[in-house]
Design an enzyme around this catalytic site. Structure first.
Site, PDB file in Angstrom:
ATOM      1  N   ASP A   1       0.846  -1.202   0.000  1.00  0.00           N
ATOM      2  CA  ASP A   1       0.000   0.000   0.000  1.00  0.00           C
ATOM      3  C   ASP A   1       0.874   1.243   0.000  1.00  0.00           C
ATOM      4  O   ASP A   1       2.005   1.218   0.485  1.00  0.00           O
ATOM      5  CB  ASP A   1      -0.834   0.093   1.290  1.00  0.00           C
ATOM      6  CG  ASP A   1      -1.760  -1.063   1.477  1.00  0.00           C
ATOM      7  OD1 ASP A   1      -2.090  -1.727   0.483  1.00  0.00           O
ATOM      8  OD2 ASP A   1      -2.135  -1.293   2.644  1.00  0.00           O
TER       9      ASP A   1
HETATM   10  N1  URA Z   1      -1.303  -5.857   4.001  1.00  0.00           N
HETATM   11  C1  URA Z   1      -1.733  -4.590   3.990  1.00  0.00           C
HETATM   12  O1  URA Z   1      -2.743  -4.284   4.605  1.00  0.00           O
HETATM   13  N2  URA Z   1      -1.029  -3.677   3.308  1.00  0.00           N
HETATM   14  C2  URA Z   1       0.095  -3.964   2.641  1.00  0.00           C
HETATM   15  O2  URA Z   1       0.703  -3.071   2.038  1.00  0.00           O
HETATM   16  C3  URA Z   1       0.546  -5.285   2.644  1.00  0.00           C
HETATM   17  C4  URA Z   1      -0.177  -6.224   3.333  1.00  0.00           C
END
Ligand code: URA
Length: 247
Positions: free
Chosen positions: A114
């Protein structure tokens, strides 16, 4: 890993590495700016063996040749960068040298983090390797350190390990995941799949909220402590083997 071609025309190789059009590359060669073992290469259309030591032997405009096709690197992804070729805003690709962004095959991220997640992100131009890393068959675990809004209740490890946990709006239970509590509001979580916002949604389902998220390991490959956010490092064969050795 998919096999890169054993030999390629020099103008094709340099054009694919982003040095310009084939015509640009022909001009570079004509101007004596491409050297092999210190000697200007005479022919832009000659075939050149893609030996692993070529970047040590060839220079272009006085600089070592870029990594050959088939590269994989790890980036310590900074917060605020997006894993996408298309979206607006700062992209993870912006940390790479400009020319690397013009390569064909292109460099892509191996899965995604993310925008507001930091840490270990692999990037490669090798589609076969990319698919092998993300394939469920390879079972490459991903480890995250999560900073939480509220103290852990104590039942989260059992919930995450159950193999029956359901995320909001999904019908397929999550695979068992391992939680290690480090502090009341700090935990390490290892997951064996990669669903959308998975870690944040797992803690949300357990009545908590992730305020910071950082990935520090994939398979048996750790993010080195000396790799600062925004820095990247090319992986060697032993690092690639380590990715698959931690399942
Ligand atoms: N889980 C999440 O919530 N975000 C990420 O970036 C990776 C795994």
């Amino acid at each position: 890993m998919s096999k890169p071609p054993a030999a390629l025309r020099l103008d094709r190789l340099l054009a694919n590495l982003g040095y310009g059009s084939r015509r640009d590359v022909q001009a570079l060669v004509g101007a004596g700016r491409v050297l092999l073992d210190g000697v200007p290469v005479a022919e832009a259309d000659g075939r050149i063996a893609l030996a692993p030591d070529l970047p040590d032997r060839m220079t272009v405009r006085g600089r070592p040749l870029d990594p050959l096709p088939g590269l994989i690197l790890m980036l310590n992804k900074p917060l605020g960068m997006t894993c996408s070729h298309k979206e607006a805003g700062p992209l993870v690709y912006s940390v790479l040298p400009e020319r690397w962004r013009r390569r064909d095959p292109a460099i892509s991220t191996v899965g995604r983090l993310d925008k507001e997640t930091s840490g270990l992100l692999l990037m490669t131009d090798d589609g076969g390797l990319l698919h092998r890393i993300i394939s469920p068959k390879s079972n490459v675990p991903k480890r995250y350190v999560a900073t939480l809004d509220r103290p852990l209740r104590g039942d989260e490890a059992a919930l995450f390990a159950s193999g029956t946990m359901l995320l909001d709006g999904e019908e397929k239970p999550l695979l068992a995941a391992e939680l290690e509590v480090l502090e009341p509001k700090l935990a390490r979580l290892t997951i064996h799949e990669g669903r959308y916002h998975q870690v944040r949604r797992m803690f949300a389902a357990a009545g908590n909220h992730v305020v910071e998220l950082h990935r520090d390991r994939m398979g048996g490959l750790d993010l080195p402590a000396d790799l600062e956010p925004g820095q990247y490092r090319l992986l060697a064969a032993a690092d690639i083997a380590a990715i698959f050795a931690g399942g």
